[in-house]
Design a protein around this motif. Structure first.
Motif, mmCIF file in Angstrom:
data_model
loop_
_atom_site.group_PDB
_atom_site.id
_atom_site.type_symbol
_atom_site.label_atom_id
_atom_site.label_comp_id
_atom_site.label_asym_id
_atom_site.label_seq_id
_atom_site.Cartn_x
_atom_site.Cartn_y
_atom_site.Cartn_z
ATOM 1 N N HIS A 104 -65.718 -55.235 52.725
ATOM 2 C CA HIS A 104 -64.410 -54.994 52.083
ATOM 3 C C HIS A 104 -63.251 -56.130 51.982
ATOM 4 N N ILE A 105 -63.595 -56.868 53.301
ATOM 5 C CA ILE A 105 -62.717 -58.034 53.455
ATOM 6 C C ILE A 105 -63.108 -59.406 52.606
ATOM 7 N N TYR A 115 -68.829 -65.518 52.284
ATOM 8 C CA TYR A 115 -70.213 -65.192 52.464
ATOM 9 C C TYR A 115 -70.336 -64.852 53.922
ATOM 10 N N ASN A 116 -69.878 -65.375 54.843
ATOM 11 C CA ASN A 116 -69.855 -65.197 56.310
ATOM 12 C C ASN A 116 -69.312 -63.767 56.481
ATOM 13 N N GLU A 117 -68.159 -63.402 56.187
ATOM 14 C CA GLU A 117 -67.583 -62.235 56.290
ATOM 15 C C GLU A 117 -68.597 -61.004 55.809
ATOM 16 N N LEU A 176 -60.080 -52.598 48.101
ATOM 17 C CA LEU A 176 -59.086 -51.572 48.261
ATOM 18 C C LEU A 176 -59.560 -50.874 49.349
ATOM 19 N N LEU A 177 -60.728 -50.634 49.772
ATOM 20 C CA LEU A 177 -61.277 -49.688 50.768
ATOM 21 C C LEU A 177 -61.510 -50.462 52.093
ATOM 22 N N LYS A 178 -61.494 -49.524 52.985
ATOM 23 C CA LYS A 178 -62.093 -50.041 54.312
ATOM 24 C C LYS A 178 -62.806 -48.951 55.052
ATOM 25 N N VAL A 179 -63.767 -49.328 55.896
ATOM 26 C CA VAL A 179 -64.496 -48.409 56.495
ATOM 27 C C VAL A 179 -63.781 -47.817 57.740
#
Lengths: 310, 334
Positions: A276-277, A266-268, A46-49
């Motif tokens: 976060h994604i 994993y790659n994300e 639910l967060l992002k940078v």
């Protein structure tokens, strides 16, 4: 019972104290390794940078509330959704093939003359002892032109095969999974077959039923519960597909970074540094698996009560 | 894949619901003859095998059955055979000669090179795998035994609730947990340590499930009461009586967890970045990844894979036996 209330309470208190002593070590680690990660993944998803500074390129980063935007991002990502679709297609084909194969072998072994049963059973079960990674490395060598004797034999027979091509590689992976787990599922089915009372077959034989009729009308219906279980668990396993495509990826151009949902997450996290994604994708993966698990629980719901203390 | 499929064994464990005897007989590898007469499906055929011609299936049937089984065995064994042949070849022979036949075999020489390459890193990976799987499975077995025993033998508020939450844990796919677990562990500084792989490996919800079912059936309340009257403490009763009576279930839990940890790839891959901490699977994929630049690593990957498969093959023989015993044991209460 009513006669000694004090003593009962003491016993109960003692019982609860002892039980918590036995349970706490497990529960503490269960909390750390099962409950906390789920909570943490939900939180992270639910967060992002957000970067501060000119053009968003500054060194300062901070985490801000993102709502459901990570989920939207994951679901709008064609590669991620394609991976889900691919895995479901995989399951729709591979699982029936594997279960039918395992059932056939279980019935054959049940009908075979005794001498060789032990050898065959062990031979079929052997691949289960080969870890998924090793199995993928192994089959990878058997798929790659230049090393593979299979490709070489096919070519000399005038047959142009490409196990790692765009259309074929998914089924090459299916073959690895089938190779590994057919024998395991077969053992589950055999165990269920053995649990069927022998008189049933005796009676059918006396009535003149052929081996095929016994298999079709008696054995198959009786192993249905085991068939349902192996199928549902294979489906959950399929959703987690990871090692096979990861190991085959360097060998085939047809496997992209989002080939399966697990590979995408994993790659994300590790290639794109987008935890976060990745967390949102892991939650989605667990969610789909949960839907299937609840389906499973409904199928065998009454079984949960078996652990009742006697 | 492995994770969910290991669970199959677990939840199926109380599936058959039938008599333990016949399965046991067959599971020991003695073949069906050893099972008590009439206890096993296909009894007619077994008698035929002992020479009663009347019920013997037609020869044609037996030939078809044997051929189908042989074809299936070829499918399952061919890759293993290829691995054996290839582990005796040099990298150039791996590419240049026919894969299903030996060419200038030097098995000991090549295996020696696998073991000594890069200061013997392979041996280190192998030891790591043994440690993760051995220590992890042992701890998992003890924790599961204690928790399962508590859930089966004590009555306390919230017991069923706790059990249901643990059961739900059986159904959560391990790889969906591994990534968040990594994020969490790196937050508290545990990522890239032995603990990062060991700690999650000792939690086995399936183990608790099996231990509870088994303890409920195999540990009599009257025996515990007698021990209490004799003045034994709860911990002592558990360690002397409980553990002993639960031994068969504990062996099953240990073997399953051992194979599960040994085969686990995703968790160490996510957790570890220092190759000194790698288990064997992770090490071999790193060799495979470098093989493009260093062709001799192809040969080491093949030889290393061959060596790593050997102990599990042996364990499979043992596991097959216990595994089926475990199946019927789980069914005691069903």
């Amino acid at each position: 019972m009513r006669g000694a209330p004090r003593r009962l309470t003491r016993t109960e208190a003692r019982s609860a104290r002892a039980a918590s002593g036995f349970l706490l070590p497990f529960l503490a680690l269960f909390l750390l390794c099962f409950i906390a990660p789920i909570g943490y993944a939900l939180y992270e998803s639910l967060l992002k940078v957000e970067r501060t500074g000119p053009l968003g390129l500054g060194g300062e980063t901070k985490q801000v509330w993102a709502g459901l935007s990570n989920y939207a991002h994951a679901l709008e990502d064609d590669r991620f959704t394609a991976g889900f679709g691919r895995v479901l297609l995989f399951g729709a084909v591979q699982i029936p093939v594997m279960i039918a194969f395992a059932t056939g072998l279980a019935l054959l072994l049940d009908a075979a003359s005794a001498r060789w049963v032990g050898f065959f059973r062990t031979a079929f079960f052997l691949p289960y002892g080969v870890p998924g990674v090793i199995a993928s490395i192994l089959w990878g060598f058997l798929y790659v032109p230049g090393i593979s004797p299979l490709v070489e034999m096919a070519h000399s027979a005038g047959w142009d095969v490409d196990f790692l091509g765009r259309g074929a590689v998914l089924w090459s992976i299916a073959n690895i999974v089938t190779w590994q787990f057919t024998g395991y599922n077969m053992l589950v089915l055999i165990a269920q077959l053995k649990a069927v009372p022998g008189e049933l077959y005796e009676a059918a034989r006396i009535d003149g039923a052929s081996a095929w009729q016994v298999a079709r009308h008696i054995k198959l219906p009786l192993i249905r519960p085991a068939l349902v279980l192996t199928t549902v668990f294979s489906l959950i396993g399929t959703l987690q597909l990871f090692a096979e495509p990861k190991v085959l990826k360097p060998l085939s151009n047809s496997i992209d970074s989002g080939y399966t949902p697990n590979l995408a997450a994993y790659n994300e996290a590790f290639t794109s540094n987008n935890q976060h994604i990745a967390a949102a994708e892991a939650v989605l993966l667990a969610l789909v698996a949960c839907v299937l698990s609840f389906g499973f629980l409904r199928l065998v719901g009454q079984r949960g009560k078996d652990g009742e203390s006697g | 894949m492995t994770e969910a499929n290991d669970l199959t064994g677990g939840v199926v464990a109380d599936e058959p619901g039938g008599p333990g005897e016949p399965t046991d007989g067959a599971a020991r590898g003695r073949g069906p003859e050893a099972a008590p007469p009439g206890a096993r499906p296909g009894a007619g055929r077994r008698r035929a095998a002992k020479g009663r011609a009347g019920l013997e299936p037609p020869l044609r049937h037996r030939i078809i059955t044997a051929s189908l089984l042989t074809v299936a065995a070829l499918y399952f064994l061919t890759p293993v055979y290829w691995l054996v042949v290839s582990s005796t070849k040099s990298s150039s022979d791996l590419f240049g000669t026919f894969g299903f036949w030996f060419h200038d075999p030097h098995p000991l020489d090549y295996l020696h090179r696998v073991l000594t390459y890069d200061d013997g890193i392979y041996v280190r990976w192998f030891a790591n795998s043994l440690m993760y799987a051995g220590v992890g499975a042992l701890a998992a077995t003890l924790l599961s035994a204690a928790a399962g025993y508590a859930l089966a033998k004590y009555r306390f508020p919230g017991r069923e609730g706790i059990f249901n939450v643990i059961l739900a844990g059986v159904l959560i796919p391990g790889t969906a947990l591994a990534l968040p677990l990594y994020l969490l562990f790196s937050e508290i500084g545990l990522a890239n340590t032995y603990w990062a792989v060991l700690i999650p490996s000792v939690v086995s919800p399936f183990g608790v499930y099996l231990c509870r079912i088994y303890a409920a059936a195999a540990v009599p309340d009257s025996l515990l009461e007698a021990a209490r009257i004799d003045g034994a403490g709860e911990a002592r009763i558990f360690s002397t009586l409980g553990l002993r009576l639960m031994t068969p279930a504990l062996v099953t839990v240990f073997l399953f967890q051992f194979v599960h940890i040994w085969n686990n790839f995703f968790l160490p891959l996510v957790m570890l970045s220092d190759s000194d901490l790698y288990p064997i699977q992770l090490g071999l994929t790193s060799w495979q990844g470098y093989a493009d630049r260093q062709p001799e690593l192809y040969q080491y990957t093949v030889g290393g894979a061959f060596l790593s498969v050997l102990p599990l093959m042996v364990l499979m023989g043992v596991l097959q036996r216990y595994w089926r015993t475990g199946l019927t044991e789980g069914s005691v209460k069903a």
